[in-house]
Design an enzyme around this catalytic site. Structure first.
Site, PDB file in Angstrom:
ATOM      1  N   GLU A 174      -8.513  96.621  43.227  1.00 51.53           N
ATOM      2  CA  GLU A 174      -7.821  96.703  41.935  1.00 51.53           C
ATOM      3  C   GLU A 174      -8.545  95.918  40.855  1.00 51.53           C
ATOM      4  O   GLU A 174      -7.986  95.606  39.802  1.00 51.53           O
ATOM      5  CB  GLU A 174      -6.375  96.236  42.096  1.00 51.53           C
ATOM      6  CG  GLU A 174      -5.570  97.055  43.109  1.00 51.53           C
ATOM      7  CD  GLU A 174      -4.968  98.346  42.543  1.00 51.53           C
ATOM      8  OE1 GLU A 174      -4.482  98.334  41.400  1.00 51.53           O
ATOM      9  OE2 GLU A 174      -4.980  99.378  43.256  1.00 51.53           O
ATOM     10  N   HIS A 250      -0.041  92.732  41.595  1.00 54.08           N
ATOM     11  CA  HIS A 250      -1.400  92.194  41.410  1.00 54.08           C
ATOM     12  C   HIS A 250      -1.273  90.679  41.327  1.00 54.08           C
ATOM     13  O   HIS A 250      -0.268  90.162  40.818  1.00 54.08           O
ATOM     14  CB  HIS A 250      -2.028  92.668  40.086  1.00 54.08           C
ATOM     15  CG  HIS A 250      -2.415  94.113  40.052  1.00 54.08           C
ATOM     16  ND1 HIS A 250      -2.131  94.927  38.979  1.00 54.08           N
ATOM     17  CD2 HIS A 250      -3.071  94.878  40.947  1.00 54.08           C
ATOM     18  CE1 HIS A 250      -2.601  96.146  39.223  1.00 54.08           C
ATOM     19  NE2 HIS A 250      -3.173  96.141  40.404  1.00 54.08           N
ATOM     20  N   CYS A 371      -3.239  92.050  31.631  1.00 49.68           N
ATOM     21  CA  CYS A 371      -3.583  93.385  32.175  1.00 49.68           C
ATOM     22  C   CYS A 371      -4.447  94.146  31.193  1.00 49.68           C
ATOM     23  O   CYS A 371      -5.252  94.988  31.573  1.00 49.68           O
ATOM     24  CB  CYS A 371      -2.332  94.229  32.395  1.00 49.68           C
ATOM     25  SG  CYS A 371      -1.163  93.537  33.535  1.00 49.68           S
TER      26      CYS A 371
HETATM   27  O1  SUG Z   1      -1.189  99.836  38.073  1.00 42.48           O
HETATM   28  N1  SUG Z   1       1.229 100.575  35.635  1.00 42.48           N
HETATM   29  C1  SUG Z   1       0.068  99.822  36.049  1.00 42.48           C
HETATM   30  C2  SUG Z   1       0.150  98.432  35.484  1.00 42.48           C
HETATM   31  C3  SUG Z   1      -1.120  97.674  35.699  1.00 42.48           C
HETATM   32  C4  SUG Z   1      -0.999  96.247  35.331  1.00 42.48           C
HETATM   33  N2  SUG Z   1      -2.238  95.587  35.505  1.00 42.48           N
HETATM   34  C5  SUG Z   1      -2.402  94.322  35.926  1.00 42.48           C
HETATM   35  N3  SUG Z   1      -1.423  93.640  36.446  1.00 42.48           N
HETATM   36  N4  SUG Z   1      -3.571  93.812  35.848  1.00 42.48           N
HETATM   37  C6  SUG Z   1      -0.059  99.788  37.568  1.00 42.48           C
HETATM   38  O2  SUG Z   1       0.986  99.712  38.244  1.00 42.48           O
HETATM   39  C7  SUG Z   1       2.562 102.594  35.374  1.00 42.48           C
HETATM   40  C8  SUG Z   1       2.355 104.012  34.891  1.00 42.48           C
HETATM   41  C9  SUG Z   1       3.636 104.765  34.750  1.00 42.48           C
HETATM   42  O3  SUG Z   1       4.574 104.524  35.518  1.00 42.48           O
HETATM   43  O4  SUG Z   1       3.709 105.630  33.841  1.00 42.48           O
HETATM   44  C10 SUG Z   1       1.282 101.907  35.785  1.00 42.48           C
HETATM   45  O5  SUG Z   1       0.340 102.557  36.196  1.00 42.48           O
END
Ligand code: SUG
Length: 448
Positions: A174, A250, A371
């Protein structure tokens, strides 16, 4: 030589929507099906970039991706013209159309893992695109991510790019969301800290019961090998499986580090004492003085950390050596978190200031300030070798704001994703964007 930590923020794409796509990410699941506002989302992100630039930080921008991803839908068997592909997917498999429309590439902390040149065997800055293979909608990001990073950091004398790891769960990666670097100065050799959620090949490591652990130990080790990091310059640590089961998908949802400081929740890791001692020892060998701030669970529960995104903050070093914490509005809205932060400032430790940003559009999908940014530590020569088109300036900010206002919708619902016009709008906007950011042809519609 001077060195910097440059934050490259993901520009939110025109299809930003709430698809409920991320099992284990509480915000994504609970805001599913709500109407989104892509224009507001992109402007909120740009505001943060501008604010950091105005404070004197070097700020960059990372372009969004082509969505709907028609090529991804074609690879799943939908055929015909682009409009027919979308129409058929909408009729036969709406969840696949939703996934192919996600603007999730905005969360660029998941785009790649980056090791600065001071840490690597060949003295170049290394990038490994993350395979993000835990979620289908994210697993389709890395080919374009690699092309965009290649166009931003093109000079092979200074920058080395690695393709994403094998696309299987055993190498689930990730990116920088599970990677932090400690150092005395950005340009000096540091200690890279890789946090994994489970081991794919060694059953002695515990795993969460309810939600997936997205990052494996084996993926983190592979990235460290690819980047040519030395044993003395890496620490691997396991996330506490119990917090993954509470929505910490994460590590950057429960810990953030910068310079010589790790700011983390008491329950973030397994074997915390041993891990802190290893970080302390390895950084001391590099001339640094590792420090940590552990937030006690009786002041901020894991649930409050997940809801407020206290740890998904940006910890930035100011010119006077003190640190600034960039937090989302949700931290101010949570009385326990806000009280903790007031106490932290009053205590007079390394964190001297807290700045609050409204990033609600992204937050509702589980993406806070940290993020939205990919950190790249660069020395002066390397910074001069970066494509200048992606470095934020007052005039680029104005241009991008006008570009968003011209191309983005202010409301998007699931039913809108089936509109073939959305694809055309997105391509028109991105074609213009590649010219603004001087990226060349990076999108499938520009290449094929
Ligand atoms: O991978 N949300 C992302 C959020 C990522 C956050 N990044 C970090 N913590 N670095 C994920 O879960 C949601 C998309 C949706 O539901 O439409 C999403 O992909």
């Amino acid at each position: 030589m001077k060195s910097f930590e440059v934050n490259f923020d993901g520009l939110v794409g025109p299809t930003h929507n709430y698809g409920g796509l991320s099992f284990g990410n509480v915000a994504s699941q609970s805001n599913s099906q709500q109407a989104s506002n892509p224009r507001e989302a992109a402007l909120q992100g740009l505001e943060k970039m501008k604010a950091l630039m105005d404070m004197g930080f070097v700020q960059g921008v990372l372009a969004p991706q082509e969505r709907p991803d028609v090529a991804a839908l074609r690879s799943l068997g939908f055929a015909g013209t682009d409009a027919q592909v979308i129409e058929r997917a909408a009729k036969e498999a709406m969840p696949l159309l939703v996934a192919s429309c996600s603007a999730s590439s905005m969360w660029v902390a998941n785009a790649a893992t980056v090791s600065p040149s001071a840490d690597t065997a060949d003295g170049r800055v290394h990038f490994t695109a993350a395979n993000l293979n835990c979620k289908y909608h994210r697993s389709i990001e890395h080919p374009t991510t690699s092309r965009v990073l290649g166009a931003m950091f093109a000079d092979q004398q200074h920058f080395a790019h690695h393709a994403a790891l094998p696309a299987v769960a055993q190498f689930g990666d990730e990116g920088a969301a599970n990677h932090t670097r400690f150092c005395r100065e950005y340009g000096e050799a540091g200690v890279e800290f890789f946090v994994f959620g489970r081991s794919a090949f060694d059953s002695r490591y515990p795993a969460p019961q309810k939600y997936p652990a997205r990052q494996t130990l084996e993926a983190s080790q592979a990235v460290a090998r690819l980047h040519g990091l030395s044993e003395a310059g890496v620490v691997f640590a396991q996330q506490n499986p119990a917090v993954i089961d509470q929505g910490v998908f994460h590590n950057d949802v429960i810990a953030v580090g910068n310079g010589e400081l790790l700011f983390h929740h008491q329950d973030a890791f397994l074997n915390t004492e041993q891990m802190l001692a290893e970080l302390h020892g390895k950084l001391a060998a590099r001339g640094g003085n590792f420090q940590s701030i552990s937030v006690p669970r009786d002041q901020v529960a894991v649930e409050d950390a997940v809801r407020s995104y206290l740890f998904n903050s940006q910890l930035l070093s100011r010119a006077d050596g003190s640190m600034l914490l960039i937090v989302p509005e949700e931290c101010r809205a949570n009385p326990r978190v806000w009280q903790y932060l007031q106490g932290l400032l009053a205590a007079g430790g390394p964190i001297r200031e807290v700045k609050v940003f409204d990033l609600k559009q992204s937050m509702q999908n589980g993406g806070g300030p940290a993020c939205l940014r990919l950190r790249v530590a660069l020395n002066e020569t390397e910074l001069a070798a970066v494509n200048p088109g992606v470095i934020m300036t007052p005039s680029l900010y104005d241009t991008l704001t006008a570009w968003v206002n011209k191309h983005y919708r202010d409301a998007l619902r699931e039913s809108d994703l089936a509109d073939p016009q959305l694809l055309l709008e997105c391509r028109t906007a991105l074609d213009e964007l590649t010219q603004i950011l001087k990226l060349g042809a990076v999108y499938p519609f520009q290449i094929n």
